[in-house]
Design a protein around this motif. Structure first.
Motif, PDB file in Angstrom:
ATOM      1  N   LEU A 496     -52.797  45.520 -60.995  1.00 52.42           N
ATOM      2  CA  LEU A 496     -53.634  45.246 -59.834  1.00 52.42           C
ATOM      3  C   LEU A 496     -54.680  44.183 -60.177  1.00 52.42           C
ATOM      4  O   LEU A 496     -55.033  44.010 -61.338  1.00 52.42           O
ATOM      5  N   ARG A 497     -55.183  43.520 -59.143  1.00 52.45           N
ATOM      6  CA  ARG A 497     -56.325  42.622 -59.325  1.00 52.45           C
ATOM      7  C   ARG A 497     -57.243  42.751 -58.114  1.00 52.45           C
ATOM      8  O   ARG A 497     -56.800  43.054 -57.005  1.00 52.45           O
ATOM      9  N   PRO A 498     -58.533  42.520 -58.335  1.00 54.01           N
ATOM     10  CA  PRO A 498     -59.472  42.692 -57.222  1.00 54.01           C
ATOM     11  C   PRO A 498     -59.503  41.464 -56.309  1.00 54.01           C
ATOM     12  O   PRO A 498     -59.340  40.341 -56.768  1.00 54.01           O
ATOM     13  N   ALA A 500     -62.026  40.032 -52.993  1.00 56.31           N
ATOM     14  CA  ALA A 500     -63.211  40.263 -52.160  1.00 56.31           C
ATOM     15  C   ALA A 500     -63.015  39.636 -50.788  1.00 56.31           C
ATOM     16  O   ALA A 500     -62.384  38.587 -50.660  1.00 56.31           O
TER      17      ALA A 500
ATOM     18  N   TYR B 269     -61.777  35.462 -70.898  1.00 53.26           N
ATOM     19  CA  TYR B 269     -62.117  35.367 -69.482  1.00 53.26           C
ATOM     20  C   TYR B 269     -62.670  33.974 -69.245  1.00 53.26           C
ATOM     21  O   TYR B 269     -63.862  33.735 -69.391  1.00 53.26           O
ATOM     22  N   GLU B 450     -52.976  36.420 -52.168  1.00 60.19           N
ATOM     23  CA  GLU B 450     -52.189  36.201 -53.388  1.00 60.19           C
ATOM     24  C   GLU B 450     -52.661  34.984 -54.174  1.00 60.19           C
ATOM     25  O   GLU B 450     -52.244  34.783 -55.314  1.00 60.19           O
ATOM     26  N   ARG B 451     -53.509  34.172 -53.564  1.00 59.70           N
ATOM     27  CA  ARG B 451     -53.905  32.919 -54.206  1.00 59.70           C
ATOM     28  C   ARG B 451     -55.391  32.796 -54.490  1.00 59.70           C
ATOM     29  O   ARG B 451     -55.810  31.816 -55.113  1.00 59.70           O
ATOM     30  N   ALA B 452     -56.189  33.746 -54.058  1.00 60.04           N
ATOM     31  CA  ALA B 452     -57.643  33.590 -54.240  1.00 60.04           C
ATOM     32  C   ALA B 452     -58.303  34.914 -54.590  1.00 60.04           C
ATOM     33  O   ALA B 452     -57.803  35.985 -54.253  1.00 60.04           O
ATOM     34  N   GLY B 453     -59.440  34.817 -55.257  1.00 61.39           N
ATOM     35  CA  GLY B 453     -60.207  36.015 -55.604  1.00 61.39           C
ATOM     36  C   GLY B 453     -61.132  36.462 -54.495  1.00 61.39           C
ATOM     37  O   GLY B 453     -61.487  37.632 -54.406  1.00 61.39           O
ATOM     38  N   VAL B 471     -66.101  39.346 -55.925  1.00 67.64           N
ATOM     39  CA  VAL B 471     -65.114  38.898 -56.908  1.00 67.64           C
ATOM     40  C   VAL B 471     -65.297  37.393 -57.081  1.00 67.64           C
ATOM     41  O   VAL B 471     -65.148  36.638 -56.122  1.00 67.64           O
ATOM     42  N   GLY B 474     -59.940  34.946 -59.873  1.00 60.83           N
ATOM     43  CA  GLY B 474     -58.758  34.617 -59.087  1.00 60.83           C
ATOM     44  C   GLY B 474     -57.622  34.182 -59.981  1.00 60.83           C
ATOM     45  O   GLY B 474     -57.793  34.005 -61.190  1.00 60.83           O
ATOM     46  N   PRO B 475     -56.425  34.019 -59.372  1.00 64.16           N
ATOM     47  CA  PRO B 475     -55.237  33.645 -60.149  1.00 64.16           C
ATOM     48  C   PRO B 475     -55.395  32.301 -60.851  1.00 64.16           C
ATOM     49  O   PRO B 475     -56.156  31.445 -60.409  1.00 64.16           O
ATOM     50  N   PHE B 476     -54.660  32.119 -61.906  1.00 64.31           N
ATOM     51  CA  PHE B 476     -54.608  30.883 -62.664  1.00 64.31           C
ATOM     52  C   PHE B 476     -54.342  29.709 -61.747  1.00 64.31           C
ATOM     53  O   PHE B 476     -53.486  29.821 -60.868  1.00 64.31           O
ATOM     54  N   ASP B 481     -57.581  35.112 -66.296  1.00 63.17           N
ATOM     55  CA  ASP B 481     -57.310  36.543 -66.157  1.00 63.17           C
ATOM     56  C   ASP B 481     -57.722  37.028 -64.774  1.00 63.17           C
ATOM     57  O   ASP B 481     -58.884  37.311 -64.523  1.00 63.17           O
ATOM     58  N   PRO B 482     -56.744  37.118 -63.861  1.00 66.54           N
ATOM     59  CA  PRO B 482     -57.089  37.435 -62.474  1.00 66.54           C
ATOM     60  C   PRO B 482     -57.488  38.895 -62.273  1.00 66.54           C
ATOM     61  O   PRO B 482     -57.838  39.294 -61.176  1.00 66.54           O
ATOM     62  N   ARG B 483     -57.429  39.702 -63.327  1.00 67.74           N
ATOM     63  CA  ARG B 483     -57.702  41.129 -63.177  1.00 67.74           C
ATOM     64  C   ARG B 483     -59.179  41.429 -63.211  1.00 67.74           C
ATOM     65  O   ARG B 483     -59.561  42.600 -63.344  1.00 67.74           O
ATOM     66  N   SER B 484     -60.027  40.414 -63.090  1.00 70.76           N
ATOM     67  CA  SER B 484     -61.453  40.669 -63.268  1.00 70.76           C
ATOM     68  C   SER B 484     -62.286  39.690 -62.460  1.00 70.76           C
ATOM     69  O   SER B 484     -61.777  38.862 -61.724  1.00 70.76           O
TER      70      SER B 484
END
Lengths: 540, 540
Positions: A496-498, A500, B269, B450-453, B471, B474-476, B481-484
């Motif tokens: 999973l990923r967050p 916002a 990170y 799927e493309r942004a935090g 948040v 976001g994804p590479f 590391d998109p998990r944070s």
């Protein structure tokens, strides 16, 4: 409609909803007792098969991740039901392929379906979504605060490499697959060559459950390959977004390196190598040395020693009970009848790794059990070394995957502490301590926390509970990512990923962060956990 | 005792509790307006300095991570107080080094201290500890269930590389440092060469706060280096267990590669590159095109465009309002007076990156603002391309770190959708939508997730709230590391790992998983969130 799914192995992969026979070289699992190749043959996947499995997974992803938690729970429960229903068939096939005893395999079927049901329950509980709401504060100065909400979403398709040693619980429908599907990630499994038939039967159950519960085609596929080509293709495929792996250090490191070298790197959760130190503190050793020795060998030889959590290292201080422990352990090993290991390759590696440790300076052989006459026979083995040597020689921490353990005799507490400090990362660390040992245990505990994922007292590390609090993970080389676990409900967070949502209109918000909490999940409202609806500002 | 800590820059690093003057080549920050080198000179660290900072951090780690959450909260609050107290000094120095306007820097001081206080509050709330308890079930068949408890502990010393663009909030005492210290991880900062004096002042405040609150020596150090040697040494040091970085894609990828190549790989990170697409949906564009154009350029040129969340891309569909938006935006850019960028190097890169995009096939220049006469002057710039070209050319997604934006004119909704689908990972995605646009927004939202935090509606991405739900990730290539997230309380989880305790005697359990919950944290009891004490079984 697809052809009716069979319930005995046919040599097929599962790609999307369909059984597919590969077009590559034929491979087979073999009977570890005789080395005889088992039917059916499994023609391996071509690059196009892997490509199609990944394409279908990517296509399924947006649909699958958008299913409600309830629907995914039903999917997981349906897989569990089908696995339970086919218990006898699964146990027989797994027994033929692995030589693991039927009662152990029967237990493993229950563990596998139980794990799927636990993730179903976790999906319904909803804490995993990590919902957070910081409501707008329009009167904040100098600037109003916007409304910000957070939830976690699925990472994307996941590649899973099953383990040799748990043909069910850590394989096709094991913890990696269960947690990835729970998170909303389609899964592409590379079946383990050691149990291709078991893998096919389970894969068919998953495909059937997906059809029964209306999941999109591509939510699950399983490919077959020999060597590393098919696996490497999977890890490099741009549509794969994370990898779960259980196996050797060499295999895990190769996958992690391939994943890091991608144009878009992805997380790898590889569970690899652990020797699971057992500390016998002085009072416990003195009061029950012989008893501990016998129980230790019981844990050591369980499943022919082929547990990730097998106790491959014992640390103790010279003093009362050490000889009694050593004698009891040596006697038990010497009279151990040996066992059939999972594969001939594993048995060969095991013997060679034990020989390599035994050949290092200062290592003595205490006992060696019998070797069964089976093709993949292995014998239990007990080695010993003194603490100073252990501290000085990192090579003594190599894993011999099987029933070999190294007893380390430390001169004093300082040397024991040095030995603990010298340890690599571990899945588990075990302490046997009487009450008089607690002050020493309190000093060692922080060192163990820094080196292991699970610390257990007065028990044995083999046996991993599947629950909410379990950690089956740990610092490198136990895993490539110590921030997670591969067993227990926390495992879902790996996939999973967050995200916002700022000032997103109410009508467009995901259910778990809507004002009235229609799905009833726990959320953090301005930081405070709550299942309440959000108090909305008065409209007048 | 150490010498009294100064409150004006002296050219020192901080190693452990001590100001230390480096022994390498002298470097200086410079005034971006004139290019003139600023006093004092900063002699760079030798390999021994870095070695000593890491050794002290490793030595501090067991002590620091064992401090109570309350004590770490007091440490963070003391840093915040000292930073607030020295606001004027910090603003003046940062203004000299960065040319950022004083009001912006004053706000940034408040953001930095506010962030530290938010982590102090989070420490006290305790959800971050992830405490879980699965109590024993001695009557379970076939085997009793052991008692298993889980909490999270600190990963170990963390290396932090500060950002050029936020000399306070994303630098020495920024979000990476605040969250790592909150987690119980000692921090070694590599100061950014663009604001060495600001970095020293803040580092001294941290060292002073550590002394004031009795934190162990080594809990914080800051080293100075030029080029990549010192940073590479930090990332490779075996005692460093995680890295926080904010900067260029090239820098982040180099650090991630070095971390993955270590004998023991560690998490990185890195927040790197994002062009922060803004979608103007048809009804919104039609109803307020001109207004949006002016507001967009306000966001684009804020801080000379040097925000990670700067809107470098606008996606819209040909139709009513598009010309009005384009004209208003072009007018605002054409009349923009330009601004001094953070460094001459950034200004040069910015100009070159903009030229490279402008030179690609199909790109037209719509407007260019004035360039200030300053050494690091930069001008706002507006480019445009059609949607088909954008979809076909990934080179158009390169980041020009500054006030350049590319307007993409899509022929229809299908092309807009294709353009969104073609996007790399982003920190933010912004949607401007009237109510009539909501059905379309609902279709695009999953693609944006799927493309942004962070997804925001009807606002502008510049400006990142520091709270529980934010948040900033976001994804590479937005991050490695998109998990944070690197902003907000969830950031603490980057520096923690779970540990399980099985049948550990009550007297040895960490406070947060003791039966009676003495620290009053939220926990999951058999999966259910609760702050209650654990109901213990009756003794009779």
């Amino acid at each position: 409609m697809s052809a009716p799914l069979q319930t005995c192995p046919t040599g097929a992969m599962i790609i999307g909803a369909e059984p597919v026979i590969g077009t590559g070289k034929e491979i087979r699992s073999s009977d570890p007792r005789t080395g005889a190749a088992l039917d059916p043959a499994y023609p391996t996947a071509s690059a196009e098969h892997v490509e199609r499995a990944c394409a279908l997974a990517a296509q399924a992803f947006p649909v699958f991740r958008a299913t409600t938690a309830e629907r995914r729970a039903e999917f997981l429960e349906r897989i569990a039901d089908l696995i339970d229903k086919r218990q006898d068939l699964l146990v027989e096939r797994a027994h033929a392929e692995t030589a693991l005893p039927r009662p152990r395999l029967t237990g493993e079927v229950g563990r596998t379906s139980g794990q799927l049901r636990l993730f179903a329950a976790e999906l319904r509980a909803g804490s995993w979504q990590g919902a957070r709401i910081d409501p707008a504060r329009l009167d904040r100065v100098p600037l109003p605060r916007p409304d910000i909400r957070q939830r976690r979403i699925a990472l994307g398709p996941v590649a899973v490499f099953g383990a040799s040693n748990f043909p069910l619980a850590f394989s096709t429908a094991g913890g990696d697959t269960a947690s990835a599907l729970a998170a909303g990630c389609p899964v592409v499994v590379k079946a383990h060559q050691a149990h291709l038939g078991t893998a096919e039967l389970v894969a068919r159950a998953i495909a059937e459950a997906a059809a029964d519960t209306g999941m999109p085609e591509g939510v699950f596929s399983q490919v077959v390959g020999s060597g590393t080509d098919i696996g490497a293709q999977l890890v490099r495929d741009p549509r794969i977004r994370a990898v779960g792996f259980t196996g050797s250090r060499q295999g895990g490191l190769a996958i992690a390196a391939a994943a890091a070298a991608r144009p878009v790197p992805i997380p790898v959760y590889a569970e690899m190598s652990s020797i699971n130190p057992v500390l016998l503190l002085p009072a416990a050793l003195g009061s029950r040395g012989a008893e501990l020795g016998a129980a230790f060998v019981g844990s050591l030889t369980l499943g022919a020693g082929q547990f990730c959590t097998n106790p491959g290292l014992v640390l103790m201080v010279e003093g009362p009970g050490l000889d009694a422990f050593t004698k009891a352990a040596a006697d038990a090993v010497a009279t151990n009848p040996g066992a059939t290991m999972l594969t001939i390759g594993i048995a060969d590696h095991y013997a060679a790794a034990g020989d390599a440790i035994a050949a290092r300076d200062g290592v003595d052989e205490l006992a060696c059990g019998s070797r069964s006459g089976d093709a993949a026979g292995g014998c239990a083995r007990l080695l010993t070394v003194d603490g100073a040597r252990f501290v000085a020689d990192p090579g003594l921490q190599a894993e011999a995957f099987g029933a070999t353990s190294l007893l380390v005799r430390c001169a004093d507490i300082a040397e024991l502490t040095a030995a603990v400090s010298a340890l690599e990362g571990q899945l588990t660390a075990t302490v046997h301590a009487d009450e008089a040992d607690h002050p020493l245990a309190a000093k060692l505990l922080p060192l163990l926390e820094e080196r292991a994922g699970r610390i257990l007292f007065d028990g044995w590390p083999t046996g991993v509970e599947v629950g909410h609090a379990m950690v089956h993970g740990g610092p490198f080389p136990a895993t490539t990512d110590p921030r997670s676990t591969s067993v227990g409900t926390l495992a879902i967070e790996r996939f999973l990923r967050p995200v916002a949502y700022q000032d997103v209109p109410a009508a467009l918000l995901p259910a778990e962060v809507q004002d009235d909490n229609p799905v009833g999940v726990w959320r953090r409202l301005d930081g405070e956990p709550s299942r309440d609806a959000l108090a909305t500002e008065s409209a007048d």
